[in-house]
Design an enzyme around this catalytic site. Structure first.
Site, mmCIF file in Angstrom:
data_model
loop_
_atom_site.group_PDB
_atom_site.id
_atom_site.type_symbol
_atom_site.label_atom_id
_atom_site.label_comp_id
_atom_site.label_asym_id
_atom_site.label_seq_id
_atom_site.Cartn_x
_atom_site.Cartn_y
_atom_site.Cartn_z
ATOM 1 N N CYS A 34 -4.288 2.466 -18.112
ATOM 2 C CA CYS A 34 -4.153 3.097 -16.801
ATOM 3 C C CYS A 34 -2.857 3.870 -16.793
ATOM 4 O O CYS A 34 -1.881 3.461 -17.413
ATOM 5 C CB CYS A 34 -4.134 1.997 -15.745
ATOM 6 S SG CYS A 34 -3.656 2.583 -14.140
ATOM 7 N N ARG A 59 -9.346 9.887 -4.472
ATOM 8 C CA ARG A 59 -9.653 8.487 -4.759
ATOM 9 C C ARG A 59 -9.165 7.609 -3.601
ATOM 10 O O ARG A 59 -9.670 6.509 -3.414
ATOM 11 C CB ARG A 59 -8.937 8.026 -6.031
ATOM 12 C CG ARG A 59 -9.426 8.710 -7.278
ATOM 13 C CD ARG A 59 -8.811 8.083 -8.494
ATOM 14 N NE ARG A 59 -9.189 6.669 -8.583
ATOM 15 C CZ ARG A 59 -8.805 5.854 -9.549
ATOM 16 N NH1 ARG A 59 -8.020 6.304 -10.504
ATOM 17 N NH2 ARG A 59 -9.185 4.596 -9.573
ATOM 18 N N ARG A 108 -1.458 -2.917 -17.350
ATOM 19 C CA ARG A 108 -2.311 -3.637 -16.406
ATOM 20 C C ARG A 108 -3.375 -4.542 -17.053
ATOM 21 O O ARG A 108 -4.573 -4.294 -16.955
ATOM 22 C CB ARG A 108 -2.963 -2.653 -15.427
ATOM 23 C CG ARG A 108 -1.952 -1.814 -14.695
ATOM 24 C CD ARG A 108 -2.594 -0.891 -13.709
ATOM 25 N NE ARG A 108 -2.992 -1.556 -12.500
ATOM 26 C CZ ARG A 108 -3.718 -0.975 -11.554
ATOM 27 N NH1 ARG A 108 -4.122 0.258 -11.707
ATOM 28 N NH2 ARG A 108 -4.037 -1.626 -10.453
ATOM 29 N N ASP A 135 2.736 0.745 -3.803
ATOM 30 C CA ASP A 135 1.872 1.895 -3.509
ATOM 31 C C ASP A 135 2.532 2.890 -2.548
ATOM 32 O O ASP A 135 1.988 3.978 -2.328
ATOM 33 C CB ASP A 135 0.523 1.418 -2.924
ATOM 34 C CG ASP A 135 -0.332 0.716 -3.973
ATOM 35 O OD1 ASP A 135 -0.011 0.822 -5.167
ATOM 36 O OD2 ASP A 135 -1.320 0.066 -3.591
ATOM 37 N N LYS A 173 -8.838 1.321 1.488
ATOM 38 C CA LYS A 173 -9.544 1.420 0.193
ATOM 39 C C LYS A 173 -9.524 0.083 -0.538
ATOM 40 O O LYS A 173 -10.559 -0.405 -0.998
ATOM 41 C CB LYS A 173 -8.872 2.491 -0.674
ATOM 42 C CG LYS A 173 -9.308 2.447 -2.128
ATOM 43 C CD LYS A 173 -8.596 3.466 -3.010
ATOM 44 C CE LYS A 173 -7.236 3.065 -3.491
ATOM 45 N NZ LYS A 173 -7.167 2.379 -4.778
ATOM 46 N N ASN A 174 -8.341 -0.507 -0.653
ATOM 47 C CA ASN A 174 -8.216 -1.692 -1.508
ATOM 48 C C ASN A 174 -8.811 -2.949 -0.895
ATOM 49 O O ASN A 174 -8.924 -3.966 -1.569
ATOM 50 C CB ASN A 174 -6.749 -1.906 -1.908
ATOM 51 C CG ASN A 174 -6.315 -0.851 -2.913
ATOM 52 O OD1 ASN A 174 -7.160 -0.158 -3.497
ATOM 53 N ND2 ASN A 174 -5.015 -0.709 -3.111
#
Ligand code: EPZ
Length: 419
Positions: A116, A398, A121, A306, A22-23
């Site tokens: 967030c 997501r 952030r 993560d 994803k990132n």
């Protein structure tokens, strides 16, 4: 709102194909703004965040086509340099359109990403880097209004601390700047290397991606190319750690254990046996329970933030007491009170969490609070006795492609229920 119903307590056996990262996909999709030729991507995960970014890019004039994890993005003309609040606030990666819009069009108006759940952030490093490259930046009504009257110029930028987003953002903008940009204390994540490799195929001159100094020599234009997104190391790590919570044996395909950096050592210390194969690796648990292991989250190649929640989900039933220190985000323990509802013994004090392993969790109704926290609840639920009902499950989609399908194929009892 959908929920996930899980009946836990079964060992899991089977194959899990790992999706594209994803990132990495999100940043490489943004890179399509830098060229008027088509950028063809393979292994793009079908996720809510990817769908949201497609919407934003479409309103900048990007033509999107493709199916089955292939996506072609073609930005013949940029039709709008405004990235509106509604599309940026939901996903921070959207903010990275600022640099490419500025590099190609000389102006941009991009909403600040806003708050967030995992912390404040800010984007100060992004803005300082673009300013050092000659951008004039004003903040007005929650928007960054930027222009480059004389185009972007290369600069020497030393980041005060490591930022993945600021490294990627500046690297993209620097590709079309005049002269040389040197990024010091750059992030070294595999996703930075993937983005750099794609940009290099597009004609960019980048040296040192994957080290803490990246040098970019600006070019006049970039071309289109074809690029395969690298495997998702966070999805990889989460499914590997799942075996620590449930037992059994999973074979993770289309991935690479070396992407996991320090997390591999921590998993092995905890008692996971990892056997590499040509197209991935197998993972099983050495004994009835994992061993307690201490971790500290750090920029790559350190233990990734993560995977902190997933590691905690493995530690709650480990033998002994483990400590976890979260150094990247200030509010990333929201899964801890939810895991405690299932019988976990966790105490949190600022950056530090102490987890005393119990022999078994009991299923309970819990609330998903963010993407990675949600995965830790799935893992805990699959390891627990009885039924777990996870509320607000949309966070999971997501970042985890075909989650229920991948898990059901390995014997998990997991079902999405609509209300
Ligand atoms: C990326 O976020 C990832 N997101 C995050 O994954 C990941 O947790 C994070 O990197 C760290 O690995 C994407 O790639 C889309 P940072 P990013 O800039 O780039 C502070 C997930 O679950 N900071 O490296 O936003 C910041 O607040 C997500 O997939 C500033 O203070 O992370 C944080 O404390 C969540 N000013 C630290 O730096 C800035 O200008 C590191 O953030 C920029 C960052």
């Amino acid at each position: 709102m959908d929920k996930l119903a899980i009946i836990g307590g079964r060992e899991l056996y089977g194959d899990i194909p790992i999706s594209g990262a994803k990132n990495s996909a999100l940043k490489i999709m943004v890179a399509a703004l830098l060229t008027d030729e088509p950028l063809a991507l393979k292994n793009v995960p079908e996720l809510a965040d990817v769908a949201m970014l497609k919407k934003l890019l479409a309103q900048h004039g990007v033509q999107l086509s493709g199916q089955d994890n292939q996506l072609t993005l073609h930005t013949k003309n940029i039709t709008s340099t405004i990235a509106p609040y509604d599309l940026v606030r939901k996903m921070r990666a959207s903010f990275n359109v600022l640099g490419p819009l500025l590099a190609r069009e000389g102006n941009a108006k991009v909403s600040l990403p806003g708050g967030c759940a995992i912390g404040s952030r800010p984007v100060d490093l992004h803005l300082k880097a673009l300013t050092a490259m000659g951008a004039q930046i004003d903040l007005e009504d929650g928007y960054v209004i930027a222009s480059t009257p004389n185009g972007l110029t290369g600069a020497s930028i030393s980041f005060p601390f490591v930022s993945v987003g600021a490294t990627e953002h500046t690297m993209m903008a620097a590709c079309l700047a005049k002269g040389q940009t040197v990024l010091k204390n750059a992030a070294r994540e595999p996703e930075i290397i993937d983005l750099a490799q794609c940009l290099i195929k597009m004609g960019a001159k980048i040296d040192g991606a994957g080290t803490s100094t990246i040098t970019i020599d600006g070019v006049d234009r970039l071309n289109g190319t074809t690029h395969q997104i690298l495997p998702d190391r966070i999805e990889t790590g989460a499914y590997a750690m799942l075996v620590g919570a449930t037992g059994g044996e999973l074979r993770l395909r289309d991935t690479d254990i070396t992407l996991l950096g320090a997390a591999q050592g921590s998993m092995e210390e905890a008692g996971l046996i990892i056997t590499p194969h040509d197209d991935g690796f197998s993972v099983r648990r050495e004994g009835e329970r994992c061993r307690a292991v201490n971790i500290v989250t750090e920029p790559y190649p350190g233990f990734p933030t993560d995977l902190q929640a997933s590691f905690m989900a493995m530690m709650v039933t480990a033998e002994g007491t483990s400590t976890i220190k979260e150094t990247i985000f200030e509010n990333r323990y929201m899964h801890a009170p939810e895991l405690s509802r299932m019988g976990a013994k966790i105490s949190v004090d600022g950056q530090n969490a102490t987890v005393t392993g119990v022999s078994r969790l009991k299923g309970a109704p819990v609330m998903a609070t963010d993407l990675r926290a949600s995965m830790s609840l799935v893992m805990a639920g699959l390891g627990a006795e009885g039924q777990t009902m996870i509320n607000r499950v949309y966070h999971l989609y997501r970042g985890f492609e075909r989650l229920e399908q991948k898990l059901s194929n390995c014997g998990a009892l997991i079902k999405r229920v609509s209300e």
